[in-house]
Design a protein around this motif. Structure first.
Motif, PDB file in Angstrom:
ATOM      1  N   ASP A  13       0.860  -1.186   0.000  1.00 43.99           N
ATOM      2  CA  ASP A  13       0.000   0.000   0.000  1.00 43.99           C
ATOM      3  C   ASP A  13       0.899   1.241   0.000  1.00 43.99           C
ATOM      4  O   ASP A  13       1.548   1.547   0.991  1.00 43.99           O
ATOM      5  CB  ASP A  13      -0.891  -0.024   1.243  1.00 43.99           C
ATOM      6  N   HIS A  14       0.910   1.969  -1.115  1.00 42.66           N
ATOM      7  CA  HIS A  14       1.810   3.120  -1.237  1.00 42.66           C
ATOM      8  C   HIS A  14       1.395   4.293  -0.360  1.00 42.66           C
ATOM      9  O   HIS A  14       2.180   5.225  -0.167  1.00 42.66           O
ATOM     10  CB  HIS A  14       1.893   3.551  -2.702  1.00 42.66           C
ATOM     11  N   GLY A  15       0.204   4.240   0.166  1.00 42.86           N
ATOM     12  CA  GLY A  15      -0.221   5.266   1.103  1.00 42.86           C
ATOM     13  C   GLY A  15       0.184   4.969   2.535  1.00 42.86           C
ATOM     14  O   GLY A  15       0.006   5.827   3.414  1.00 42.86           O
ATOM     15  N   ARG A  16       0.744   3.775   2.754  1.00 43.86           N
ATOM     16  CA  ARG A  16       1.136   3.350   4.100  1.00 43.86           C
ATOM     17  C   ARG A  16       2.480   2.622   4.043  1.00 43.86           C
ATOM     18  O   ARG A  16       2.652   1.553   4.618  1.00 43.86           O
ATOM     19  CB  ARG A  16       0.075   2.428   4.693  1.00 43.86           C
ATOM     20  N   LEU A  17       3.448   3.202   3.363  1.00 36.22           N
ATOM     21  CA  LEU A  17       4.704   2.502   3.151  1.00 36.22           C
ATOM     22  C   LEU A  17       5.430   2.188   4.457  1.00 36.22           C
ATOM     23  O   LEU A  17       6.021   1.113   4.608  1.00 36.22           O
ATOM     24  CB  LEU A  17       5.618   3.317   2.230  1.00 36.22           C
ATOM     25  N   ALA A  18       5.407   3.112   5.389  1.00 37.27           N
ATOM     26  CA  ALA A  18       6.079   2.863   6.668  1.00 37.27           C
ATOM     27  C   ALA A  18       5.452   1.658   7.378  1.00 37.27           C
ATOM     28  O   ALA A  18       6.162   0.807   7.937  1.00 37.27           O
ATOM     29  CB  ALA A  18       6.015   4.100   7.553  1.00 37.27           C
ATOM     30  N   ASP A  19       4.132   1.580   7.346  1.00 37.00           N
ATOM     31  CA  ASP A  19       3.442   0.443   7.966  1.00 37.00           C
ATOM     32  C   ASP A  19       3.760  -0.854   7.239  1.00 37.00           C
ATOM     33  O   ASP A  19       3.917  -1.913   7.866  1.00 37.00           O
ATOM     34  CB  ASP A  19       1.931   0.671   7.957  1.00 37.00           C
ATOM     35  N   GLU A  20       3.869  -0.782   5.918  1.00 44.07           N
ATOM     36  CA  GLU A  20       4.164  -1.985   5.146  1.00 44.07           C
ATOM     37  C   GLU A  20       5.577  -2.484   5.441  1.00 44.07           C
ATOM     38  O   GLU A  20       5.808  -3.691   5.547  1.00 44.07           O
ATOM     39  CB  GLU A  20       4.007  -1.707   3.650  1.00 44.07           C
ATOM     40  N   VAL A  21       6.523  -1.566   5.594  1.00 41.83           N
ATOM     41  CA  VAL A  21       7.889  -1.961   5.949  1.00 41.83           C
ATOM     42  C   VAL A  21       7.896  -2.672   7.298  1.00 41.83           C
ATOM     43  O   VAL A  21       8.539  -3.716   7.474  1.00 41.83           O
ATOM     44  CB  VAL A  21       8.822  -0.731   5.965  1.00 41.83           C
ATOM     45  N   ALA A  22       7.166  -2.129   8.249  1.00 43.76           N
ATOM     46  CA  ALA A  22       7.086  -2.754   9.577  1.00 43.76           C
ATOM     47  C   ALA A  22       6.449  -4.132   9.492  1.00 43.76           C
ATOM     48  O   ALA A  22       6.875  -5.075  10.175  1.00 43.76           O
ATOM     49  CB  ALA A  22       6.291  -1.852  10.522  1.00 43.76           C
ATOM     50  N   ARG A  23       5.436  -4.258   8.638  1.00 44.19           N
ATOM     51  CA  ARG A  23       4.749  -5.542   8.487  1.00 44.19           C
ATOM     52  C   ARG A  23       5.683  -6.588   7.863  1.00 44.19           C
ATOM     53  O   ARG A  23       5.695  -7.744   8.286  1.00 44.19           O
ATOM     54  CB  ARG A  23       3.495  -5.346   7.629  1.00 44.19           C
ATOM     55  N   LEU A  24       6.476  -6.192   6.893  1.00 46.52           N
ATOM     56  CA  LEU A  24       7.407  -7.130   6.257  1.00 46.52           C
ATOM     57  C   LEU A  24       8.472  -7.591   7.245  1.00 46.52           C
ATOM     58  O   LEU A  24       8.836  -8.769   7.281  1.00 46.52           O
ATOM     59  CB  LEU A  24       8.058  -6.471   5.044  1.00 46.52           C
ATOM     60  N   GLU A  25       8.954  -6.676   8.067  1.00 45.29           N
ATOM     61  CA  GLU A  25       9.960  -7.052   9.057  1.00 45.29           C
ATOM     62  C   GLU A  25       9.361  -7.999  10.094  1.00 45.29           C
ATOM     63  O   GLU A  25       9.983  -9.001  10.475  1.00 45.29           O
ATOM     64  CB  GLU A  25      10.528  -5.804   9.731  1.00 45.29           C
ATOM     65  N   ALA A  26       8.158  -7.701  10.542  1.00 44.95           N
ATOM     66  CA  ALA A  26       7.507  -8.543  11.549  1.00 44.95           C
ATOM     67  C   ALA A  26       7.196  -9.932  11.012  1.00 44.95           C
ATOM     68  O   ALA A  26       7.112 -10.898  11.780  1.00 44.95           O
ATOM     69  CB  ALA A  26       6.222  -7.866  12.038  1.00 44.95           C
ATOM     70  N   ALA A  27       7.042 -10.047   9.707  1.00 41.47           N
ATOM     71  CA  ALA A  27       6.722 -11.337   9.097  1.00 41.47           C
ATOM     72  C   ALA A  27       7.924 -12.263   9.018  1.00 41.47           C
ATOM     73  O   ALA A  27       7.784 -13.445   8.674  1.00 41.47           O
ATOM     74  CB  ALA A  27       6.149 -11.121   7.698  1.00 41.47           C
ATOM     75  N   GLY A  28       9.109 -11.744   9.328  1.00 41.68           N
ATOM     76  CA  GLY A  28      10.297 -12.590   9.340  1.00 41.68           C
ATOM     77  C   GLY A  28      11.017 -12.695   8.014  1.00 41.68           C
ATOM     78  O   GLY A  28      11.776 -13.647   7.791  1.00 41.68           O
ATOM     79  N   LEU A  29      10.811 -11.717   7.136  1.00 37.34           N
ATOM     80  CA  LEU A  29      11.515 -11.726   5.855  1.00 37.34           C
ATOM     81  C   LEU A  29      12.980 -11.335   6.033  1.00 37.34           C
ATOM     82  O   LEU A  29      13.366 -10.757   7.057  1.00 37.34           O
ATOM     83  CB  LEU A  29      10.825 -10.769   4.887  1.00 37.34           C
TER      84      LEU A  29
END
Length: 227
Positions: A15-31
């Motif tokens: 979601d380009h309107g929530r890039l900071a949140d998406e980065v946090a979500r990817l990190e939390a997912a264990g990537l």
């Protein structure tokens, strides 16, 4: 010895309107890393993340930033991407006329920061140009669909599988450890075949953002890769 499979995700699919949140979500997912597409609107019809966006996201995570640079003049972007915090810059072999010299130029630009260098190849591009320079690259990225066509619904193309085997053979013949990456519509159904063909890194596609539990999906993909 077989390399452990690395998993990342293309932020461009988030979601380009929530890039900071998406980065946090990817990190939390264990990537293991974040795949960042930088497109110029010419080499690839779409526009990707500008360096200043990457720089703004860099303090938000410790995950490596691995840039897929699709541009007609990639060397123009490289110093800005180094300054923005890229850990790996992968540019297209099709975008330069003097491949050997371009690889040296990219490595020199990021030498002080330890930036790694990779080459990307479109799905229809011959891999014959890779052999003379494979000892100079840290990574080879093979696109598994037409570059930039994800937004139009282009699917993963299994033509990438024999290309993976070819890159693995070239690397082994050269005695060079190369991170063999695949991006473009990759999801869990492709993992076993990609790993068997030689992939050591997968940049997962937009489907990862649609699952109810991203961390569980990443864990399931790792299990599939392990057999």
């Amino acid at each position: 010895m077989m390399q452990k499979l690395r998993l990342g995700a293309a932020l461009f699919n988030g979601d380009h309107g929530r890039l900071a949140d998406e980065v946090a979500r990817l990190e939390a997912a264990g990537l293991d890393f974040i795949h960042l597409d930088v497109f110029d609107g010419h080499f690839v019809p779409d526009l990707g993340f500008p360096p200043r966006t990457i720089a703004a996201l860099r303090p938000l995570t410790k995950l490596p930033f691995e840039v897929h640079l699709g541009a007609t003049d990639p060397l123009r972007f490289v110093p800005h991407l180094v300054d923005a915090g890229a850990d790996l810059i992968v540019f297209h072999a099709e975008s330069v006329t003097m491949l050997y010299e371009a690889l040296f130029a990219v490595r020199d630009s990021g030498r002080d920061q330890g930036v790694q260098v990779g080459l990307a190849f479109g799905l229809g591009t011959s891999l014959t140009g890779l052999e003379p320079v494979i000892t100079l690259v840290d990574a080879v990225l093979l696109l598994s669909r037409v570059t930039g066509e994800g937004a139009r619904g282009a699917a993963f193309n299994p033509l990438v599988l024999p290309r993976l085997r070819m890159v693995r053979t070239l690397a082994e013949a050269a005695g060079k450890t190369v991170d063999i990456q695949v991006a473009g519509g990759v999801n869990r159904t492709h993992v076993a075949d990609l790993v068997a063909a030689g992939a050591t890194t997968l940049a997962l596609g937009g489907g990862l953002y649609k699952v109810p539990d991203m961390a569980q999906e990443v864990d399931e993909i790792r299990k599939l890769a392990a057999g």
